[in-house]
Design an enzyme around this catalytic site. Structure first.
Site, PDB file in Angstrom:
ATOM      1  N   ASN A  99       5.147 -10.329  13.143  1.00  0.00           N
ATOM      2  CA  ASN A  99       4.257  -9.244  12.702  1.00  0.00           C
ATOM      3  C   ASN A  99       5.068  -7.976  12.475  1.00  0.00           C
ATOM      4  OD1 ASN A  99       2.409  -7.209  12.356  1.00  0.00           O
ATOM      5  ND2 ASN A  99       1.057  -7.847  14.024  1.00  0.00           N
ATOM      6  N   SER A 154      -2.531  -4.305   3.955  1.00  0.00           N
ATOM      7  CA  SER A 154      -2.291  -5.153   5.136  1.00  0.00           C
ATOM      8  C   SER A 154      -3.483  -6.035   5.477  1.00  0.00           C
ATOM      9  CB  SER A 154      -1.941  -4.268   6.336  1.00  0.00           C
ATOM     10  OG  SER A 154      -0.770  -3.545   6.051  1.00  0.00           O
ATOM     11  N   HIS A 163     -10.941   4.218   9.053  1.00  0.00           N
ATOM     12  CA  HIS A 163     -10.331   3.122   8.286  1.00  0.00           C
ATOM     13  C   HIS A 163      -9.018   2.638   8.909  1.00  0.00           C
ATOM     14  CE1 HIS A 163      -9.787   0.621   4.792  1.00  0.00           C
ATOM     15  NE2 HIS A 163      -8.625   1.177   4.494  1.00  0.00           N
ATOM     16  N   ARG A 207      10.978   3.636  11.473  1.00  0.00           N
ATOM     17  CA  ARG A 207      10.825   2.236  11.871  1.00  0.00           C
ATOM     18  C   ARG A 207      11.128   1.257  10.740  1.00  0.00           C
ATOM     19  NH1 ARG A 207       8.531   5.691  14.757  1.00  0.00           N
ATOM     20  NH2 ARG A 207       8.177   5.339  16.982  1.00  0.00           N
ATOM     21  N   PHE A 220       0.842  -1.209   0.000  1.00  0.00           N
ATOM     22  CA  PHE A 220       0.000   0.000   0.000  1.00  0.00           C
ATOM     23  C   PHE A 220       0.872   1.252   0.000  1.00  0.00           C
ATOM     24  CE2 PHE A 220      -2.929   3.168   1.634  1.00  0.00           C
ATOM     25  CZ  PHE A 220      -4.135   2.813   1.046  1.00  0.00           C
ATOM     26  N   ASP A 272      -7.746  10.238   7.754  1.00  0.00           N
ATOM     27  CA  ASP A 272      -8.747  11.111   8.401  1.00  0.00           C
ATOM     28  C   ASP A 272      -9.915  10.332   8.986  1.00  0.00           C
ATOM     29  OD1 ASP A 272      -7.287  13.326   7.625  1.00  0.00           O
ATOM     30  OD2 ASP A 272      -8.304  13.444   5.676  1.00  0.00           O
ATOM     31  N   THR A 292       2.624  -1.274   6.093  1.00  0.00           N
ATOM     32  CA  THR A 292       2.611  -0.009   6.830  1.00  0.00           C
ATOM     33  C   THR A 292       1.212   0.582   6.751  1.00  0.00           C
ATOM     34  OG1 THR A 292       4.913   0.431   6.233  1.00  0.00           O
ATOM     35  CG2 THR A 292       3.614   2.287   7.028  1.00  0.00           C
ATOM     36  N   GLU A 323      -5.098  -7.811   3.569  1.00  0.00           N
ATOM     37  CA  GLU A 323      -5.056  -9.065   2.801  1.00  0.00           C
ATOM     38  C   GLU A 323      -4.050 -10.077   3.363  1.00  0.00           C
ATOM     39  OE1 GLU A 323      -7.474  -6.656   0.991  1.00  0.00           O
ATOM     40  OE2 GLU A 323      -5.422  -5.960   0.744  1.00  0.00           O
TER      41      GLU A 323
HETATM   42  N1  LIG Z   1      -4.950   2.422   4.316  1.00  0.00           N
HETATM   43  C1  LIG Z   1      -4.079   1.387   4.307  1.00  0.00           C
HETATM   44  C2  LIG Z   1      -4.449   0.142   3.799  1.00  0.00           C
HETATM   45  N2  LIG Z   1      -5.692  -0.017   3.311  1.00  0.00           N
HETATM   46  C3  LIG Z   1      -6.034  -1.029   2.357  1.00  0.00           C
HETATM   47  C4  LIG Z   1      -6.506  -2.309   2.998  1.00  0.00           C
HETATM   48  O1  LIG Z   1      -5.430  -2.977   3.641  1.00  0.00           O
HETATM   49  C5  LIG Z   1      -7.066  -3.245   1.945  1.00  0.00           C
HETATM   50  O2  LIG Z   1      -6.089  -3.507   0.972  1.00  0.00           O
HETATM   51  C6  LIG Z   1      -8.311  -2.698   1.251  1.00  0.00           C
HETATM   52  O3  LIG Z   1      -9.308  -2.394   2.194  1.00  0.00           O
HETATM   53  C7  LIG Z   1      -8.879  -3.708   0.233  1.00  0.00           C
HETATM   54  O4  LIG Z   1      -9.270  -4.918   0.890  1.00  0.00           O
HETATM   55  N3  LIG Z   1      -3.577  -0.892   3.818  1.00  0.00           N
HETATM   56  C8  LIG Z   1      -2.303  -0.728   4.305  1.00  0.00           C
HETATM   57  O5  LIG Z   1      -1.500  -1.684   4.308  1.00  0.00           O
HETATM   58  N4  LIG Z   1      -1.919   0.485   4.778  1.00  0.00           N
HETATM   59  C9  LIG Z   1      -2.772   1.547   4.803  1.00  0.00           C
HETATM   60  O6  LIG Z   1      -2.356   2.646   5.258  1.00  0.00           O
HETATM   61  C1  LIG Z   2      -5.164   3.516   6.707  1.00  0.00           C
HETATM   62  C2  LIG Z   2      -5.772   4.820   6.493  1.00  0.00           C
HETATM   63  O1  LIG Z   2      -6.318   5.313   7.406  1.00  0.00           O
HETATM   64  C3  LIG Z   2      -5.655   5.610   5.256  1.00  0.00           C
HETATM   65  O2  LIG Z   2      -4.817   5.253   4.264  1.00  0.00           O
HETATM   66  C4  LIG Z   2      -7.020   5.937   4.766  1.00  0.00           C
HETATM   67  O3  LIG Z   2      -7.133   7.303   4.906  1.00  0.00           O
HETATM   68  P1  LIG Z   2      -8.534   8.020   5.192  1.00  0.00           P
HETATM   69  O4  LIG Z   2      -8.956   7.607   6.563  1.00  0.00           O
HETATM   70  O5  LIG Z   2      -8.153   9.482   5.132  1.00  0.00           O
HETATM   71  O6  LIG Z   2      -9.469   7.588   4.120  1.00  0.00           O
END
Ligand SMILES: Nc1c(NC[C@H](O)[C@H](O)[C@H](O)CO)[nH]c(=O)[nH]c1=O
Ligand SMILES: CC(=O)[C@@H](O)COP(=O)(O)O
Length: 164
Positions: A120, A58, A95, A134, A27, A92, A87, A60
Site C-alpha cells: 500500500n 485512489s 472527502h 514521502r 489525481f 476542506d 496521494t 479506483e
Molecule cells: N481527492 C483525492 C482523490 N479523489 C478522487 C477519488 O479517488 C475518486 O477518483 C473519485 O471520487 C471518483 O470515483 N483521489 C486521490 O487519489 N487523491 C485525492 O486527494
Molecule cells: C481528498 C480531498 O480531500 C480533496 O482533494 C478534496 O478537497 P475538498 O475536501 O476541499 O473538496
C-alpha cells in the site's frame, strides 16, 4: 523527515521471478510520477517484472485489483502481487476521510480475505510538502517501500506454502 530509514531488515524477496501489477492513481500528477519512479526502481532492482495501469483517483485502485483477479480466474495475466500508488491530500471537506479510509479498507479486505499480496503506497497527507517528502525516491521513497512490501508478501506466501 522522521522515518526515512530504508527498513532494510523488514524486506525479503521471493525465490520465484515475480510478476506484479502496479496501479497508480494520478489525481496528483507530479506526485504520481515520483511514487512510480520509486516503485518501478525497487521492482527493477529486485529483478521482478510488472505491468502498470493508471486510474483517476485512489478510490479506483482496489476495484482494479478485483478486475485483475477476475481476469486471472478467466486465464488472463497472472499477477503474484500488487502495488497501490496514490496521494490523498486533505482538503476542506470530509472527502479526504472517505478516500483515505475506504481505499485502505478495501485493500486490507483484499489482502486478508482473498490472500492477495499488496503493497500500500497510498499517501495520506495534510499538505503538498508532506506528500513530496514521502513520495520522492531520494527522500521517503514510499513507492519503493510499497513495492518492497509487496515482494515481501509474495515471498512470505511462498514460504508458508499458500496457494498463489
Ligand atoms: N481527492 C483525492 C482523490 N479523489 C478522487 C477519488 O479517488 C475518486 O477518483 C473519485 O471520487 C471518483 O470515483 N483521489 C486521490 O487519489 N487523491 C485525492 O486527494
Ligand atoms: C481528498 C480531498 O480531500 C480533496 O482533494 C478534496 O478537497 P475538498 O475536501 O476541499 O473538496
Amino acid at each position: 523527515m522522521a522515518g526515512t530509514s530504508q527498513h532494510g531488515k523488514a524486506f525479503i524477496r521471493p525465490k520465484k521471478k515475480a510478476h506484479l501489477l502496479v496501479i497508480e492513481a494520478r489525481f496528483h500528477d507530479d506526485l504520481a510520477d515520483a511514487l512510480l519512479d520509486g516503485a518501478t526502481s525497487a521492482l527493477d532492482e529486485a529483478g521482478a517484472t510488472y505491468d502498470v495501469v493508471t486510474v483517476p483517483g485512489s478510490l479506483e485502485i482496489p476495484a482494479v485489483i478485483t478486475f485483475a483477479l477476475d481476469g486471472m480466474a478467466e486465464g488472463g495475466t497472472g499477477y503474484d502481487g500488487f502495488v497501490a500508488l496514490g496521494t490523498i491530500i486533505r482538503g476542506d471537506t470530509y472527502h479526504f476521510d472517505i478516500v483515505a479510509n475506504e481505499s485502505s479498507r478495501a485493500l486490507m479486505d483484499l489482502s486478508v480475505q482473498d490472500s492477495v499480496c499488496i503493497g500500500n503506497g497510498i499517501l495520506t497527507t495534510e499538505n503538498d510538502a508532506q506528500a513530496w517528502t514521502r513520495a520522492k525516491r531520494s527522500e521517503g521513497d514510499k513507492g519503493g517501500f510499497a513495492a518492497r512490501a509487496a515482494l515481501t508478501m509474495i515471498a512470505l506466501k511462498e514460504q508458508l506454502g499458500a496457494q498463489s
